[in-house]
Scaffold this motif. Sequence first.
Motif, PDB file in Angstrom:
ATOM      1  N   GLY A 133       0.823  -1.210   0.000  1.00  0.00           N
ATOM      2  CA  GLY A 133       0.000   0.000   0.000  1.00  0.00           C
ATOM      3  C   GLY A 133       0.858   1.262   0.000  1.00  0.00           C
ATOM      4  O   GLY A 133       0.566   2.215  -0.721  1.00  0.00           O
ATOM      5  N   TYR A 134       1.908   1.253   0.795  1.00  0.00           N
ATOM      6  CA  TYR A 134       2.835   2.399   0.803  1.00  0.00           C
ATOM      7  C   TYR A 134       3.531   2.564  -0.550  1.00  0.00           C
ATOM      8  O   TYR A 134       3.712   3.678  -1.041  1.00  0.00           O
ATOM      9  CB  TYR A 134       3.899   2.220   1.888  1.00  0.00           C
ATOM     10  CG  TYR A 134       3.486   2.763   3.241  1.00  0.00           C
ATOM     11  CD1 TYR A 134       3.664   4.109   3.536  1.00  0.00           C
ATOM     12  CD2 TYR A 134       2.922   1.939   4.195  1.00  0.00           C
ATOM     13  CE1 TYR A 134       3.287   4.615   4.773  1.00  0.00           C
ATOM     14  CE2 TYR A 134       2.539   2.431   5.435  1.00  0.00           C
ATOM     15  CZ  TYR A 134       2.730   3.771   5.719  1.00  0.00           C
ATOM     16  OH  TYR A 134       2.359   4.277   6.921  1.00  0.00           O
ATOM     17  N   PHE A 135       3.935   1.434  -1.124  1.00  0.00           N
ATOM     18  CA  PHE A 135       4.589   1.503  -2.445  1.00  0.00           C
ATOM     19  C   PHE A 135       3.666   2.165  -3.460  1.00  0.00           C
ATOM     20  O   PHE A 135       4.069   3.070  -4.183  1.00  0.00           O
ATOM     21  CB  PHE A 135       4.939   0.089  -2.942  1.00  0.00           C
ATOM     22  CG  PHE A 135       6.091  -0.555  -2.221  1.00  0.00           C
ATOM     23  CD1 PHE A 135       6.833   0.142  -1.280  1.00  0.00           C
ATOM     24  CD2 PHE A 135       6.438  -1.864  -2.501  1.00  0.00           C
ATOM     25  CE1 PHE A 135       7.890  -0.448  -0.619  1.00  0.00           C
ATOM     26  CE2 PHE A 135       7.499  -2.473  -1.847  1.00  0.00           C
ATOM     27  CZ  PHE A 135       8.221  -1.772  -0.915  1.00  0.00           C
ATOM     28  N   VAL A 136       2.422   1.698  -3.487  1.00  0.00           N
ATOM     29  CA  VAL A 136       1.468   2.234  -4.456  1.00  0.00           C
ATOM     30  C   VAL A 136       1.273   3.733  -4.200  1.00  0.00           C
ATOM     31  O   VAL A 136       1.233   4.530  -5.132  1.00  0.00           O
ATOM     32  CB  VAL A 136       0.126   1.473  -4.378  1.00  0.00           C
ATOM     33  CG1 VAL A 136      -0.928   2.126  -5.253  1.00  0.00           C
ATOM     34  CG2 VAL A 136       0.321   0.027  -4.790  1.00  0.00           C
TER      35      VAL A 136
ATOM     36  N   ILE B  41      14.845   5.552  -1.112  1.00  0.00           N
ATOM     37  CA  ILE B  41      15.363   6.861  -1.535  1.00  0.00           C
ATOM     38  C   ILE B  41      14.547   7.983  -0.888  1.00  0.00           C
ATOM     39  O   ILE B  41      15.105   8.947  -0.363  1.00  0.00           O
ATOM     40  CB  ILE B  41      15.336   6.988  -3.079  1.00  0.00           C
ATOM     41  CG1 ILE B  41      16.362   6.039  -3.691  1.00  0.00           C
ATOM     42  CG2 ILE B  41      15.614   8.418  -3.514  1.00  0.00           C
ATOM     43  CD1 ILE B  41      16.264   5.902  -5.185  1.00  0.00           C
ATOM     44  N   ILE B  42      13.211   7.830  -0.913  1.00  0.00           N
ATOM     45  CA  ILE B  42      12.362   8.868  -0.310  1.00  0.00           C
ATOM     46  C   ILE B  42      12.730   9.058   1.165  1.00  0.00           C
ATOM     47  O   ILE B  42      12.811  10.175   1.665  1.00  0.00           O
ATOM     48  CB  ILE B  42      10.868   8.500  -0.427  1.00  0.00           C
ATOM     49  CG1 ILE B  42      10.447   8.432  -1.889  1.00  0.00           C
ATOM     50  CG2 ILE B  42      10.001   9.534   0.295  1.00  0.00           C
ATOM     51  CD1 ILE B  42       9.066   7.852  -2.106  1.00  0.00           C
ATOM     52  N   SER B  43      12.988   7.930   1.859  1.00  0.00           N
ATOM     53  CA  SER B  43      13.273   8.037   3.291  1.00  0.00           C
ATOM     54  C   SER B  43      14.586   8.779   3.551  1.00  0.00           C
ATOM     55  O   SER B  43      14.792   9.302   4.626  1.00  0.00           O
ATOM     56  CB  SER B  43      13.302   6.649   3.933  1.00  0.00           C
ATOM     57  OG  SER B  43      14.485   5.976   3.592  1.00  0.00           O
ATOM     58  N   PHE B  44      15.460   8.821   2.561  1.00  0.00           N
ATOM     59  CA  PHE B  44      16.733   9.541   2.714  1.00  0.00           C
ATOM     60  C   PHE B  44      16.706  10.918   2.059  1.00  0.00           C
ATOM     61  O   PHE B  44      17.738  11.530   1.872  1.00  0.00           O
ATOM     62  CB  PHE B  44      17.888   8.725   2.125  1.00  0.00           C
ATOM     63  CG  PHE B  44      18.331   7.609   3.025  1.00  0.00           C
ATOM     64  CD1 PHE B  44      19.019   7.890   4.200  1.00  0.00           C
ATOM     65  CD2 PHE B  44      18.066   6.281   2.707  1.00  0.00           C
ATOM     66  CE1 PHE B  44      19.429   6.863   5.044  1.00  0.00           C
ATOM     67  CE2 PHE B  44      18.467   5.257   3.539  1.00  0.00           C
ATOM     68  CZ  PHE B  44      19.152   5.548   4.708  1.00  0.00           C
ATOM     69  N   ARG B 271       7.711   8.399   7.710  1.00  0.00           N
ATOM     70  CA  ARG B 271       6.842   7.271   7.363  1.00  0.00           C
ATOM     71  C   ARG B 271       7.580   6.270   6.495  1.00  0.00           C
ATOM     72  O   ARG B 271       7.564   5.067   6.744  1.00  0.00           O
ATOM     73  CB  ARG B 271       5.634   7.770   6.578  1.00  0.00           C
ATOM     74  CG  ARG B 271       4.519   8.155   7.468  1.00  0.00           C
ATOM     75  CD  ARG B 271       3.256   8.416   6.697  1.00  0.00           C
ATOM     76  NE  ARG B 271       2.428   9.198   7.594  1.00  0.00           N
ATOM     77  CZ  ARG B 271       1.997  10.414   7.356  1.00  0.00           C
ATOM     78  NH1 ARG B 271       2.249  10.994   6.212  1.00  0.00           N
ATOM     79  NH2 ARG B 271       1.306  11.066   8.247  1.00  0.00           N
ATOM     80  N   MET B 272       8.222   6.803   5.470  1.00  0.00           N
ATOM     81  CA  MET B 272       8.903   5.910   4.541  1.00  0.00           C
ATOM     82  C   MET B 272      10.084   5.230   5.236  1.00  0.00           C
ATOM     83  O   MET B 272      10.388   4.072   4.959  1.00  0.00           O
ATOM     84  CB  MET B 272       9.368   6.688   3.298  1.00  0.00           C
ATOM     85  CG  MET B 272       8.216   7.231   2.470  1.00  0.00           C
ATOM     86  SD  MET B 272       6.993   5.959   2.008  1.00  0.00           S
ATOM     87  CE  MET B 272       5.895   6.888   0.940  1.00  0.00           C
TER      88      MET B 272
END
Lengths: 311, 304
Positions: A133-136, B41-44, B271-272
Motif C-alpha cells: 500500500g505504501y509503495f502504491v 530513496i524517499i526516506s533519505f 513514514r517511509m
Amino acid sequence: MKAIGRFFRDMNRNKALLLMVLPATIWFIFFSYLPMLGTVISFKEYRVHGGFLSSIIHSRWVGFDNFKFLFSTKDAFIITRNTLLYNIVFIFIGLVLAVAMAIVLSEIANKRLAKWYQTGMFMPYFLSWVIVGYFVYSFLSFDRGMVNKIAASFGMDATQWYSEPKYWPFILVIVFLWKSLGYNSVVYLAAILGIDKSLYEAAMIDGANKWQQIRNITLPMLYPLMTILTLLAIGRIFYADFGLFYQVTRDSGTLYGVTNVIDTYVYRGLKTTGEIGMSTAAGLYQSFVGFVLVITSNYIVRRFNKDNALF
Amino acid sequence: MASLTKNQDFHRLSPVWNILFNLIAGIFALACVFPFLFVMIISFTDEKALARDGYSVFPKKWSVDAYSYLFKAGDQLLRSYGITILVTVVGTIISLIMISLFAYAISRKGFKYRKFFSFFAFFTMLFNGGLVPSYIVTTRLLGLENSLWALILPLAVNAFYIMIMRTFFSTMIPDAIVESGKIDGAGEFGIFFRLIVPLALPGLATIALFSTLGYWNDWFNALLYIDDPNLVPLQSMLMRIENSMQFILANSNNTSLGVGVLQSMPQDTSRMAMVVLATGPIVLAYPFFQRYFVQGLTVGAVKE
C-alpha cells in the motif's frame, strides 16, 4: 456394555496418538467449528446478551430476513460482481503471464542471470499488503507521487487517484499481478525443469525448432498443473484478497463502487457500520457458494485426472 | 560429437530472442524491486526538497533526518518491533508443535481414528464460519481482544500445512523406524521427538518458514483485535501512522519531546523510513528463504 468396553480399550490403546492430535483438535473446535455453528446468527437478530452461547441463544430468530435485506440492497450485487470479475481476470491473466514468464525464464541461456531475475520477481511475495500500500502511494499520491509528476512533465493535469473509481480496476489488476506473478511463475518453472530432457533431444533430432518444442512439449506437459491450479483458484473465486482491496485502496470510500468485495463488505459490516446480521449473512453466502464451488471444481478435476484432485 | 554440439546450439534461442527474453524478465524483475528502492530513496530525502519536488528517484538534497528523529522518538517503533518478533517466534513454535503432532498422528497407519481426524482437519478447508462468527468466538467466548494471544492463536493451525506435513511424514518416513523404536522400548512421544523429528527437519523447516512469514506480515488480526498501543505489531503500526504520525509520539516515554518534535518531525520521510525499517529484515532474509520456499512448493505438490 461390550461396545463401551471396546471403545475404552481402543481409546487406551491409541492414547499417545490421541494426545498428539489433542492441541490442534482443540484449536479446530474453537477457531473453525464453533464459528461454523456461529453462522446461525445470520438467521437471527444478533444482540449481545452475556457470553457467546447465551448471546446466540437469546438473539431473536428472524429466519431469512438478513438475507432478504442483503439481497434487496445494491451492495449484494456490487460485491458479488466485483469479487467474481476481479478473480476471473486475476485467474486468467495470471495464468497466461505466469506460464509465459516461466517459459521465458527457462529459456534464458545465461542461468546465473535467470536466477537473478527469479530472485527479483519473487520479492513482492514476501511483503505485506501494508507495505505494498505504501509503495502504491509513492506512485499515486496526488501532490508528490511519481505518476502525477511524470504526467506533469508531459504537460498533463494531476489526477486524484484515490478518488477516481474508473482507474482502479486497472490499478488493482496491475498490483495483483506485480505481487503474485513471480511466485506463480516459479511454480511453473519448477514443473518445466522437471520435464524429461530426452523429450527435447528427440524433438531436436526430428528437427523441431524452439517454438515447436514449446508448443508441442513444454505446454502439453504443463497442462495438468495449469488445470489443477486454475480449478483450485475457481474454487476460491468467491474469496477476495482483503489486503489488496483494503490496504492498497487506502479504504477510500469514493472507490467502494469498484473496490468493495465480499470480504471488505463483511469486515465493514462488523467493525464500521455494525450491521452484524447482514454481515454474517454475507459471510455465510460466501462460505456456502465457496463450498459448492470447491466441491464442483474438485469433481471436475477428478473427471480429468484422479491424481490431480484435491480429495 | 560434432553433431551433438550442433544440436545443442540448435536448442538454444537465437541471439535476438535471447536478448528479448532477457529484457522481458529483467525489466519485470526490476519493476518488482524498484518500489522498495524508491521508498528507501524517499526516506533519505530532505523533507523540504520533498515538499518542493515530490517523491523523486534523484532527490536534490539527501538527509538522514527521518532516521535520527525516529531514533529519538521511536519508543513505539521499538515496542512494535518487539511485539512482532515475540509473536513471530512464539507463534511459529506453537504452530510447528501443533501441526507436526497432528500431522504425524494421522500419518500413522496404526492410528485407529486417523480417518476421522484427517477429515476433521480437512473439512475446515472446505467450509468456514466466516469473519463475524470467528470474531465473536475470539472476543466473546475466548476473550482474547487486546492480548498477544489474539495475534498468535488465530494463525497457529492451518489445515493445508497439516496436509503437506502428513504427506511428508507418510512418504519420507519408513514404517520400520517406528517399529525399531518400539522394539527399543520407546513410547510414542519418544519415537516422535527422537526418531521422527530429526528425519522430518526439511519439511518442518518449510512449514516454519511459511509460518514465520505469515506472522511477520500479519496485520489483519491486529486490525480486528488490538486497540492497546502497547500491543501493536509493526505492520499494524505502519497502518496507523498512515493517517497520523501522532501515533508514534503518543506513546513516547520521552515527554520532553512532545508536540514540538511532532511539528518539526519530517513526517513524510519518517513514514517511509519506518516502512524501510519494518521491511528490512524480510528483504535481507528472503534470498535465503527463497530456496526453501521453492522446495516447499514441490513438497506441497506431491500427493499421498
